[in-house]
Design a protein around this motif. Structure first.
Motif, PDB file in Angstrom:
ATOM      1  N   ALA A  20       0.872  -1.180   0.000  1.00 39.14           N
ATOM      2  CA  ALA A  20       0.000   0.000   0.000  1.00 39.14           C
ATOM      3  C   ALA A  20       0.905   1.225   0.000  1.00 39.14           C
ATOM      4  CB  ALA A  20      -0.897  -0.001   1.223  1.00 39.14           C
ATOM      5  N   PHE A  21       0.422   2.309  -0.569  1.00 37.96           N
ATOM      6  CA  PHE A  21       1.244   3.512  -0.599  1.00 37.96           C
ATOM      7  C   PHE A  21       0.409   4.752  -0.306  1.00 37.96           C
ATOM      8  CE2 PHE A  21      -0.494   3.530  -4.797  1.00 37.96           C
ATOM      9  CZ  PHE A  21      -0.540   4.860  -5.175  1.00 37.96           C
ATOM     10  N   ALA A  22       1.108   5.818   0.080  1.00 36.34           N
ATOM     11  CA  ALA A  22       0.470   7.118   0.306  1.00 36.34           C
ATOM     12  C   ALA A  22       1.466   8.195  -0.100  1.00 36.34           C
ATOM     13  CB  ALA A  22       0.070   7.280   1.763  1.00 36.34           C
ATOM     14  N   LYS A  23       0.939   9.316  -0.553  1.00 31.57           N
ATOM     15  CA  LYS A  23       1.777  10.432  -0.994  1.00 31.57           C
ATOM     16  C   LYS A  23       1.404  11.704  -0.252  1.00 31.57           C
ATOM     17  CE  LYS A  23       2.969   9.976  -5.696  1.00 31.57           C
ATOM     18  NZ  LYS A  23       2.597  10.213  -7.084  1.00 31.57           N
ATOM     19  N   VAL A  71      -1.092   5.616   5.291  1.00 37.36           N
ATOM     20  CA  VAL A  71      -0.752   4.442   4.480  1.00 37.36           C
ATOM     21  C   VAL A  71      -1.223   3.160   5.172  1.00 37.36           C
ATOM     22  CG1 VAL A  71       1.604   4.005   5.293  1.00 37.36           C
ATOM     23  CG2 VAL A  71       1.032   3.496   2.964  1.00 37.36           C
ATOM     24  N   ILE A  72      -1.266   3.152   6.501  1.00 37.84           N
ATOM     25  CA  ILE A  72      -1.813   2.006   7.238  1.00 37.84           C
ATOM     26  C   ILE A  72      -3.313   1.879   6.938  1.00 37.84           C
ATOM     27  CG2 ILE A  72      -2.372   1.133   9.536  1.00 37.84           C
ATOM     28  CD1 ILE A  72       0.293   2.343  10.468  1.00 37.84           C
ATOM     29  N   ALA A  73      -4.021   3.014   6.930  1.00 37.80           N
ATOM     30  CA  ALA A  73      -5.451   3.007   6.612  1.00 37.80           C
ATOM     31  C   ALA A  73      -5.681   2.531   5.177  1.00 37.80           C
ATOM     32  CB  ALA A  73      -6.043   4.392   6.809  1.00 37.80           C
ATOM     33  N   LEU A  89       3.739  -5.688   8.747  1.00 35.84           N
ATOM     34  CA  LEU A  89       3.960  -4.554   7.842  1.00 35.84           C
ATOM     35  C   LEU A  89       5.248  -3.833   8.185  1.00 35.84           C
ATOM     36  CD1 LEU A  89       0.385  -3.044   7.732  1.00 35.84           C
ATOM     37  CD2 LEU A  89       1.471  -4.490   6.043  1.00 35.84           C
ATOM     38  N   PHE A  90       5.953  -3.386   7.152  1.00 34.51           N
ATOM     39  CA  PHE A  90       7.153  -2.583   7.344  1.00 34.51           C
ATOM     40  C   PHE A  90       7.242  -1.525   6.261  1.00 34.51           C
ATOM     41  CE2 PHE A  90       8.393  -5.735   4.319  1.00 34.51           C
ATOM     42  CZ  PHE A  90       9.384  -5.175   3.546  1.00 34.51           C
ATOM     43  N   VAL A  91       8.053  -0.501   6.500  1.00 38.77           N
ATOM     44  CA  VAL A  91       8.221   0.592   5.534  1.00 38.77           C
ATOM     45  C   VAL A  91       9.177   0.090   4.456  1.00 38.77           C
ATOM     46  CG1 VAL A  91       8.938   2.973   5.207  1.00 38.77           C
ATOM     47  CG2 VAL A  91       7.857   2.304   7.341  1.00 38.77           C
ATOM     48  N   LYS A  92       8.602  -0.332   3.354  1.00 46.49           N
ATOM     49  CA  LYS A  92       9.393  -0.926   2.275  1.00 46.49           C
ATOM     50  C   LYS A  92      10.204   0.140   1.546  1.00 46.49           C
ATOM     51  CE  LYS A  92       8.668  -3.967  -1.671  1.00 46.49           C
ATOM     52  NZ  LYS A  92       7.626  -4.670  -2.438  1.00 46.49           N
ATOM     53  N   GLU A  93       9.556   1.270   1.298  1.00 48.29           N
ATOM     54  CA  GLU A  93      10.219   2.333   0.533  1.00 48.29           C
ATOM     55  C   GLU A  93       9.687   3.671   1.010  1.00 48.29           C
ATOM     56  OE1 GLU A  93      10.196   3.880  -4.077  1.00 48.29           O
ATOM     57  OE2 GLU A  93       9.633   1.808  -3.655  1.00 48.29           O
ATOM     58  N   ILE A  94      10.590   4.627   1.177  1.00 46.12           N
ATOM     59  CA  ILE A  94      10.164   5.994   1.492  1.00 46.12           C
ATOM     60  C   ILE A  94      11.037   6.929   0.665  1.00 46.12           C
ATOM     61  CG2 ILE A  94      11.610   6.057   3.563  1.00 46.12           C
ATOM     62  CD1 ILE A  94       9.455   7.917   4.776  1.00 46.12           C
ATOM     63  N   ARG A  95      10.390   7.757  -0.129  1.00 47.34           N
ATOM     64  CA  ARG A  95      11.095   8.640  -1.050  1.00 47.34           C
ATOM     65  C   ARG A  95      10.743  10.082  -0.758  1.00 47.34           C
ATOM     66  NH1 ARG A  95       9.386   5.724  -5.094  1.00 47.34           N
ATOM     67  NH2 ARG A  95       7.956   7.292  -5.833  1.00 47.34           N
ATOM     68  N   HIS A 122       7.914  16.406  -1.792  1.00 51.35           N
ATOM     69  CA  HIS A 122       6.915  15.363  -1.995  1.00 51.35           C
ATOM     70  C   HIS A 122       7.439  14.102  -1.310  1.00 51.35           C
ATOM     71  CE1 HIS A 122       5.303  18.047  -4.950  1.00 51.35           C
ATOM     72  NE2 HIS A 122       6.173  17.767  -5.886  1.00 51.35           N
ATOM     73  N   VAL A 123       6.606  13.468  -0.497  1.00 55.23           N
ATOM     74  CA  VAL A 123       7.008  12.242   0.189  1.00 55.23           C
ATOM     75  C   VAL A 123       6.111  11.108  -0.289  1.00 55.23           C
ATOM     76  CG1 VAL A 123       7.428  11.165   2.425  1.00 55.23           C
ATOM     77  CG2 VAL A 123       7.578  13.627   2.215  1.00 55.23           C
ATOM     78  N   THR A 124       6.708   9.968  -0.603  1.00 55.81           N
ATOM     79  CA  THR A 124       5.967   8.774  -0.987  1.00 55.81           C
ATOM     80  C   THR A 124       6.394   7.633  -0.077  1.00 55.81           C
ATOM     81  OG1 THR A 124       6.033   9.514  -3.278  1.00 55.81           O
ATOM     82  CG2 THR A 124       5.384   7.232  -2.893  1.00 55.81           C
ATOM     83  N   ILE A 125       5.413   6.984   0.552  1.00 54.30           N
ATOM     84  CA  ILE A 125       5.699   5.839   1.426  1.00 54.30           C
ATOM     85  C   ILE A 125       5.029   4.614   0.838  1.00 54.30           C
ATOM     86  CG2 ILE A 125       5.287   4.812   3.689  1.00 54.30           C
ATOM     87  CD1 ILE A 125       5.570   7.407   4.966  1.00 54.30           C
ATOM     88  N   VAL A 126       5.784   3.511   0.785  1.00 51.48           N
ATOM     89  CA  VAL A 126       5.246   2.230   0.335  1.00 51.48           C
ATOM     90  C   VAL A 126       5.422   1.239   1.474  1.00 51.48           C
ATOM     91  CG1 VAL A 126       5.440   0.361  -1.339  1.00 51.48           C
ATOM     92  CG2 VAL A 126       5.870   2.714  -2.049  1.00 51.48           C
ATOM     93  N   LEU A 127       4.317   0.610   1.877  1.00 54.46           N
ATOM     94  CA  LEU A 127       4.370  -0.421   2.918  1.00 54.46           C
ATOM     95  C   LEU A 127       4.486  -1.776   2.251  1.00 54.46           C
ATOM     96  CD1 LEU A 127       1.731   0.279   5.701  1.00 54.46           C
ATOM     97  CD2 LEU A 127       4.151   0.742   5.693  1.00 54.46           C
ATOM     98  N   GLY A 128       5.289  -2.636   2.855  1.00 53.11           N
ATOM     99  CA  GLY A 128       5.408  -4.010   2.383  1.00 53.11           C
ATOM    100  C   GLY A 128       4.949  -4.967   3.456  1.00 53.11           C
TER     101      GLY A 128
END
Length: 137
Positions: A20-23, A71-73, A89-95, A122-128
């Motif tokens: 899942a991701f959020a920006k 991003v959890i929601a 769940l863990f923070v797979k990617e954060i840009r 701009h921040v992008t988080i991807v959960l894995g």
């Protein structure tokens, strides 16, 4: 739609359920300051990342904490039947990328002017999700 195309689309859809991701766009903090906080939570489990952000004294950590909750929601909306604790769940990617820049002028001595750049990011988080097949072996 052909059979092969439908099968690959279903496989892609199933693979996307685990992430899942959020920006966050145009956050009025400089990217350099935000990256300091983002580096603290990269690769961490979600519960640990939230604790790190909650007790950090930096102003950027408040905005990042809100984004992690978002991003959890998003993950819970994709997986309504799964529980967050069992998923691992863990923070797979954060840009953190540079955003829009407001340019201002500040008066300087002898009739000159200095440019001030008010940066945003701009921040992008991807959960894995931790795969159970990998953790058992």
């Amino acid at each position: 739609m052909g059979v092969r195309k439908r099968e690959t689309a279903d496989a892609r859809k199933e693979a996307n359920k685990s992430i899942a991701f959020a920006k966050l766009n145009n956050c009025p903090t400089s990217p350099r300051k935000m990256r300091l906080v983002a580096d603290l939570v990269r690769g961490q489990k979600v519960e640990r990342a939230l604790n790190i952000l909650r007790f950090s004294s930096k102003e950027a950590s408040r905005k990042l904490e809100k984004l992690v909750l978002s991003v959890i929601a998003n993950w819970q909306a994709k997986n309504p039947e799964a529980s967050m604790e069992e998923a691992g769940l863990f923070v797979k990617e954060i840009r953190v990328d540079g955003g829009m820049m407001l340019k201002r002028l500040r008066p300087a001595p002898q009739g000159r002017a200095h440019r001030i750049r008010k940066r945003s990011n701009h921040v992008t988080i991807v959960l894995g999700q931790v795969d159970n097949t990998q953790s058992n072996s």
